[in-house]
Design a protein around this motif. Sequence first.
Motif, PDB file in Angstrom:
ATOM      1  N   TYR A  45     -80.821  -2.174  41.632  1.00 36.08           N
ATOM      2  CA  TYR A  45     -81.498  -2.690  40.438  1.00 36.08           C
ATOM      3  C   TYR A  45     -82.484  -1.655  39.881  1.00 36.08           C
ATOM      4  N   GLU A  46     -83.209  -0.978  40.768  1.00 32.57           N
ATOM      5  CA  GLU A  46     -84.212  -0.022  40.318  1.00 32.57           C
ATOM      6  C   GLU A  46     -83.577   1.135  39.541  1.00 32.57           C
ATOM      7  N   ARG A  64     -82.459  -0.206  36.274  1.00 30.68           N
ATOM      8  CA  ARG A  64     -83.629  -0.423  35.415  1.00 30.68           C
ATOM      9  C   ARG A  64     -84.058   0.884  34.756  1.00 30.68           C
ATOM     10  N   ARG A  65     -84.125   1.942  35.541  1.00 36.13           N
ATOM     11  CA  ARG A  65     -84.529   3.233  34.981  1.00 36.13           C
ATOM     12  C   ARG A  65     -83.555   3.696  33.895  1.00 36.13           C
ATOM     13  N   GLU A  81     -84.046   1.443  30.718  1.00 35.97           N
ATOM     14  CA  GLU A  81     -85.336   1.590  30.048  1.00 35.97           C
ATOM     15  C   GLU A  81     -85.495   2.979  29.434  1.00 35.97           C
ATOM     16  N   TYR A 119     -78.426  -8.377  33.755  1.00 38.47           N
ATOM     17  CA  TYR A 119     -79.610  -8.037  32.962  1.00 38.47           C
ATOM     18  C   TYR A 119     -79.539  -6.581  32.502  1.00 38.47           C
ATOM     19  N   PHE A 120     -79.079  -5.704  33.397  1.00 39.07           N
ATOM     20  CA  PHE A 120     -78.991  -4.282  33.079  1.00 39.07           C
ATOM     21  C   PHE A 120     -77.646  -3.928  32.458  1.00 39.07           C
TER      22      PHE A 120
END
Length: 262
Positions: A204-205, A208-209, A212, A235-236
């Motif tokens: 997820y991290e 996320r990066r 974003e 979500y991503f």
Amino acid sequence: MSRQFHTAIRRHLLRRPWADPQTPRPVLINSWEACYFTFDEQRLLQLARAAKQADIDLFVLDDGWFQGRNDDSTSLGDWVADPTRLPEGLQGLCKKINDIGLDFCLWVEPEAISPDSDLYRTHPDWTLQIPHRETVAIRRQYTLDFSRLEVVDGIWAQLQAVLDSCPIRYLKWDMNRSLANVYSAALPAARQGEVYHRYVLGVYELQRRLTEAYPDLLLENCAGGGARFDCGMLYFSPQIWCSDNTDARARMSIQYGTGLFY
């Protein structure tokens, strides 16, 4: 009940603009089954010109674009363009694809590492592996230990350099094997029960990066080999490739079962 799940995911989980079911998804062509590992820049451009005539939006360069990747036994983890196939790098190919009228896109497998790779030779401890046992290779690859932030950071640095090198519209995140040897060198034996959860948080991290730092990037997760995605990934990644099995009858069952919830 399925419609309620679908509505909840669209309203509360998916990012804009993909949450709107009326937003058209771009049509793509993927180089894999057209070329496999046998391609050069000219063959890719020939495919892109045919795709443009068919009114396709995105051109996806699949497996084989990174250094030394002539078959599936090598180079996962070394996310640098292969100069023998792409003499002008990703930048040169991207510009030519854009000039044809298509957006340029790329395939990656960020969680995987080949035993024959510079990354593995430098960081053999970065893999999921049980001490004093032979590491299980599935599809001739190991899995990186994404429960460790330094491993996520290392792959992120490579992907960031790739995505900064040229305008990449879409990224296909593949996972071609299931997880095994879920044991981290960073935790003591009594805490190994945490590793699987920490691993998913690491996935997820990194996603996320990606989303974003590059908010216009369309990220697609692929469960075709690892049979592994979940609702949180939506979500991503607002779309999922459910399977590499494209047999029509089998795919009806796959899409039906997946669509009950997703």
